[in-house]
Design an enzyme around this catalytic site. Structure first.
Site, PDB file in Angstrom:
ATOM      1  CG  ASP A  33      -2.065   0.946   1.122  1.00  0.00           C
ATOM      2  OD1 ASP A  33      -2.326   1.422   0.009  1.00  0.00           O
ATOM      3  OD2 ASP A  33      -2.707   1.223   2.149  1.00  0.00           O
ATOM      4  CG  ASN A  81      -6.570  -2.314  -7.179  1.00  0.00           C
ATOM      5  OD1 ASN A  81      -5.701  -3.105  -6.833  1.00  0.00           O
ATOM      6  ND2 ASN A  81      -6.964  -1.322  -6.396  1.00  0.00           N
TER       7      ASN A  81
END
Length: 310
Positions: A33, A81
């Site tokens: 991340d 995503n």
């Protein structure tokens, strides 16, 4: 001068952590991340952040092999995503293709016999990414010294849902008795090849959640979780070793709890159950504080004397 001093301090801290680490988890899972936030902080675009994050990934793979980790799973592209802007997705897909083929051809991968696997809804990915996945898996299929799982188009809940549907279909077809459904029936349907239980999840960039990552293998194993603030491209070896130390503390706490519970059971269970409880206490005796450790006579007599703590 300040930068030089900082490097010296960081190096000393890394050496200290290396000495403190005495054991390695078998399976580490990482949520990569902060790539885009890292890029924004430096005035770049998302692609530059993902490329910098890929370099960190290569270093983490080396660190895992150095300390004896046997399996590493990387949360690389989630099903959520797909909602990102097209230009971001296409750039990321190009990078995935590049790195998958690069890894599959790397000397260090073959020297260390690394098996590369992709997990997730691979059919949802563009053809060029599927081809790169197939290439990497074929090139490393015969290896078993280290497993590198790349989670692509991955969603933990969707995987569990598909596994459940598979079980239901087999029951409806008469191929599976509901009374005989066990853990293995679910696990066989989660992925094409077995994945070890997760011992440690690492998440950088300040978020303190596991984002639906490997729920069956992590939650069921009560995996340790290490959250830290650096963005993924900034993640250092010291951060990695701090994560390993978190796992060790978690494992030690688990052993101590098991010993305490078994010790408490010695005075409360039937004779047929005493042997198992005594074996657990004997195995984890050193995990207990000195004041709580029973002596050999206590174990033989089956009387804990009220020493156990919850």
């Amino acid at each position: 001068m300040k930068r030089w001093l900082r490097k010296r301090v960081d190096a000393a801290y890394e050496r200290l952590l290396s000495r403190e680490v005495s054991g390695a988890p078998t399976h580490v899972a990482v949520i990569q991340d902060g790539n885009r936030r890292y890029a924004r902080k430096r005035g770049g675009d998302a692609h530059e952040g993902h490329r910098a994050g890929a370099e960190t990934t290569e270093r983490v793979l080396e660190w895992c092999q150095e300390i004896g980790v046997e399996e590493l799973t990387l949360y690389t592209f989630s099903t959520e995503n797909f909602d990102r802007p097209a230009e971001q997705k296409e750039a990321l897909f190009d990078l995935l293709c590049e790195k998958l083929r690069e890894f599959a051809d790397a000397d260090r991968v073959h020297e260390n016999e690394v098996s590369i696997r992709a997990i997730g809804e691979i059919d949802m990915l563009p053809e060029r990414v599927r081809d790169a996945v197939d290439y990497a898996e074929r090139r490393t299929r015969g290896y078993d010294q280290f497993v590198l799982n790349i989670a692509l188009a991955y969603g933990g809940r969707s995987r569990l849902l598909e596994a459940t549907r598979g079980v239901a279909a087999d029951v409806e077809a008469g191929d599976l008795d509901p009374e005989e459904i066990d853990i293995e029936d679910i696990e066989r349907r989660l992925y094409d090849r077995p994945i070890r239980d997760v011992d440690l999840i690492i998440r950088p960039a300040g978020e303190e959640r596991t984002s639906n990552f490997l729920p069956w293998h992590a939650n069921g194993n009560e995996a340790a979780v290490f959250f830290c603030t650096p963005y993924w491209p900034e993640f250092s070896k010291a951060d990695f070793l701090r994560g390993i130390r978190t796992y060790e503390h978690r494992a030690e706490s688990w052993r101590r709890t098991r010993a305490r519970r078994a010790l408490a059971l010695l005075g409360a269970v039937s004779e047929t159950e005493l042997a198992e409880a005594r074996a657990i206490v004997d195995r984890f005796r050193d995990s207990l504080p000195s004041a709580e450790r029973p002596d050999a006579g206590d174990l033989e007599g089956g009387d804990s004397g009220g020493q156990a703590a919850d």
